[in-house]
Every structure is written in structure tokens, then in C-alpha cells.
Design a protein around this motif. Structure first.
Motif, PDB file in Angstrom:
ATOM      1  N   ILE A   1       9.755   8.591  -7.068  1.00  0.00           N
ATOM      2  CA  ILE A   1       8.876   7.757  -6.245  1.00  0.00           C
ATOM      3  C   ILE A   1       9.141   6.279  -6.537  1.00  0.00           C
ATOM      4  O   ILE A   1       9.263   5.455  -5.618  1.00  0.00           O
ATOM      5  N   ALA A   2       9.248   5.930  -7.810  1.00  0.00           N
ATOM      6  CA  ALA A   2       9.467   4.537  -8.208  1.00  0.00           C
ATOM      7  C   ALA A   2      10.772   3.998  -7.639  1.00  0.00           C
ATOM      8  O   ALA A   2      10.833   2.866  -7.153  1.00  0.00           O
ATOM      9  N   ASP A   3      11.816   4.797  -7.693  1.00  0.00           N
ATOM     10  CA  ASP A   3      13.110   4.348  -7.183  1.00  0.00           C
ATOM     11  C   ASP A   3      13.042   4.103  -5.681  1.00  0.00           C
ATOM     12  O   ASP A   3      13.583   3.108  -5.180  1.00  0.00           O
ATOM     13  N   GLN A   4      12.368   4.998  -4.966  1.00  0.00           N
ATOM     14  CA  GLN A   4      12.231   4.831  -3.516  1.00  0.00           C
ATOM     15  C   GLN A   4      11.371   3.617  -3.181  1.00  0.00           C
ATOM     16  O   GLN A   4      11.659   2.871  -2.249  1.00  0.00           O
TER      17      GLN A   4
ATOM     18  N   LEU B   1       0.852  -1.186   0.000  1.00  0.00           N
ATOM     19  CA  LEU B   1       0.000   0.000   0.000  1.00  0.00           C
ATOM     20  C   LEU B   1       0.892   1.242   0.000  1.00  0.00           C
ATOM     21  O   LEU B   1       1.572   1.535   0.996  1.00  0.00           O
ATOM     22  N   LEU B   2       0.908   1.959  -1.115  1.00  0.00           N
ATOM     23  CA  LEU B   2       1.662   3.209  -1.166  1.00  0.00           C
ATOM     24  C   LEU B   2       0.945   4.240  -0.307  1.00  0.00           C
ATOM     25  O   LEU B   2      -0.274   4.409  -0.411  1.00  0.00           O
ATOM     26  N   ALA B   3       1.674   4.907   0.536  1.00  0.00           N
ATOM     27  CA  ALA B   3       1.073   5.874   1.460  1.00  0.00           C
ATOM     28  C   ALA B   3       0.241   6.913   0.714  1.00  0.00           C
ATOM     29  O   ALA B   3       0.545   7.281  -0.423  1.00  0.00           O
ATOM     30  N   VAL B   4      -0.808   7.367   1.355  1.00  0.00           N
ATOM     31  CA  VAL B   4      -1.609   8.457   0.800  1.00  0.00           C
ATOM     32  C   VAL B   4      -0.716   9.697   0.748  1.00  0.00           C
ATOM     33  O   VAL B   4      -0.076  10.044   1.742  1.00  0.00           O
ATOM     34  N   PRO B   5      -0.617  10.357  -0.398  1.00  0.00           N
ATOM     35  CA  PRO B   5       0.294  11.505  -0.517  1.00  0.00           C
ATOM     36  C   PRO B   5      -0.031  12.615   0.479  1.00  0.00           C
ATOM     37  O   PRO B   5      -1.190  12.828   0.828  1.00  0.00           O
ATOM     38  N   PRO B   6       1.000  13.313   0.941  1.00  0.00           N
ATOM     39  CA  PRO B   6       0.794  14.445   1.854  1.00  0.00           C
ATOM     40  C   PRO B   6       0.203  15.637   1.094  1.00  0.00           C
ATOM     41  O   PRO B   6       0.924  16.432   0.494  1.00  0.00           O
TER      42      PRO B   6
ATOM     43  N   ALA C   1       6.083   3.951   2.818  1.00  0.00           N
ATOM     44  CA  ALA C   1       6.126   5.378   3.126  1.00  0.00           C
ATOM     45  C   ALA C   1       6.163   6.180   1.831  1.00  0.00           C
ATOM     46  O   ALA C   1       6.790   5.766   0.843  1.00  0.00           O
ATOM     47  N   TYR C   2       5.481   7.320   1.825  1.00  0.00           N
ATOM     48  CA  TYR C   2       5.507   8.165   0.634  1.00  0.00           C
ATOM     49  C   TYR C   2       6.810   8.951   0.632  1.00  0.00           C
ATOM     50  O   TYR C   2       7.140   9.616   1.611  1.00  0.00           O
TER      51      TYR C   2
END
Length: 199
Positions: free
Chosen positions: A175-178, A105-110, A150-151
Motif C-alpha cells: 500500500i505504501a509503495d502504491q 485522503l486514502l480511499a476507504v478500503p473495499p 485510490a486504494y
């Protein structure tokens, strides 16, 4: 990768510039293997809608699934309890043919950093997004094989698209790399891409 506009690649012109393609490339580089990838992204969709969408057309067999949701449930004022249930149902659909499928689950963006939103609206939405993300974290802690991502912290304005709301190609690549560094695929095999991008 399944989800809302971030999965669909809104903010860039082509899928090769979006999250799924960059994630596939990052995984291929890290694991020195070919990566087959599929994107099912629907701009503006919420967790309930995505569950219903996939119930009729489950994705192909996979080694792992990444879910990118939460922004539309934030703006649509979905209650955390309902969001949790909708996510649980969605995970069940993804695992229909493979109960042990790893799900991330990718974090909900801030959303307080979305420059397209005026203040104090973006601060309020940022608080709501954080609330839904805590729901995701709790769900990941309670369901076997479900993980919370974590986002990635993004400070560079160039990582935002011109609309000030979605990532740019640079943002998707970052984002993809992280995210790739947090995934633990058991196998990475096959080749090609099966893409669905709904408007």
C-alpha cells in the motif's frame, strides 16, 4: 499519517512494519532524501473522534498529510453527509498552522474483501464503504489541495494479517509503495520519527 487502525499499524507487531514507516521509506527512496514522519493513529476511531483528538494536539508542521479513515465510519453507519462534514473539520484542524497543506485522503478500503467478515455482511459493508469513499472523492474534487488516493488492489492473501481484517507487513509495504507514487511533496527534509499509537 493520521487515522484509524491502518494508521496505527494494527496487524503488525512494530511501527517499522506499518504504513507510516513503509511510506517514509518509499518516499525517501523515490526522492533520495531523508524523511521525517509522524503517525497519529487510534484503533477504532471515526472521523469525528479523530478531529476532536487532534483539535487538542495538532500534529507537527508537515509537508503533507495522509488521512486513512472510513472503516469505522462504515461499520458505525455514519451518514455520508456527516462523514463529509467531519472530514472537512479534520482537514481544517490539520491546516490550522498551514492553510495550504497538501492533504491526501486514502480511499476507504473495499470491505467486501475482508475475509474475517462473513457474507452477506461483508458485501453490505463493501457497498457502504464505497459510498463513503465516493464522499471522499467529491470532497477532494471540491477542496483546493485535497487529493483522493485510490486504494491499491490487493489480490495476495499474504497481504492480510492473521485476523483477516488488517494488512500484514507485506500489505502495508505494498500500500505504501502504491501511495508514494501518487504523493507530490514539495519538500522532503528532516529526519526521525515522532510516533503516537493509541490502543
Amino acid at each position: 499519517v493520521v487515522g484509524e487502525s491502518t494508521a496505527a499499524g494494527v496487524g503488525v507487531a512494530e511501527h517499522r512494519q506499518g504504513l507510516g514507516a513503509h511510506l517514509a521509506r518509499a518516499l525517501a527512496h523515490r526522492h533520495q532524501n531523508t524523511v521525517a514522519w509522524q503517525i497519529i493513529g487510534v484503533n477504532g476511531i471515526r472521523a469525528l473522534g479523530l478531529h476532536r483528538h487532534l483539535a487538542g494536539r495538532p500534529p507537527a508542521d508537515a509537508d503533507l498529510a495522509v488521512i486513512s479513515l472510513g472503516v469505522n465510519d462504515t461499520t458505525g453507519v455514519t451518514r455520508p453527509s456527516r462523514y463529509r462534514q467531519h472530514l472537512t473539520d479534520l482537514i481544517g484542524t490539520l491546516r490550522r498552522n498551514r492553510p495550504d497543506l497538501p492533504v491526501y485522503l486514502l480511499a476507504v478500503p473495499p470491505m467486501q474483501h475482508f475475509t474475517a467478515l462473513p457474507r452477506p455482511l461483508r458485501d453490505l459493508l463493501g457497498q457502504r464503504a464505497a459510498q463513503l469513499d465516493r464522499t471522499q472523492q467529491t470532497l477532494a474534487a471540491q477542496l483546493h489541495g485535497v487529493h483522493h488516493l485510490a486504494y491499491p488492489a490487493i489480490a495476495d492473501p499474504a497481504c492480510l494479517a492473521e485476523d483477516g481484517y488488517h494488512p500484514s507487513e507485506k500489505g502495508y509495504a505494498y500500500i505504501a509503495d502504491q501511495v508514494a507514487g501518487q504523493l507530490r511533496p514539495t519538500t522532503v527534509s528532516g529526519a526521525g520519527a515522532d510516533i503516537t499509537r493509541s490502543p
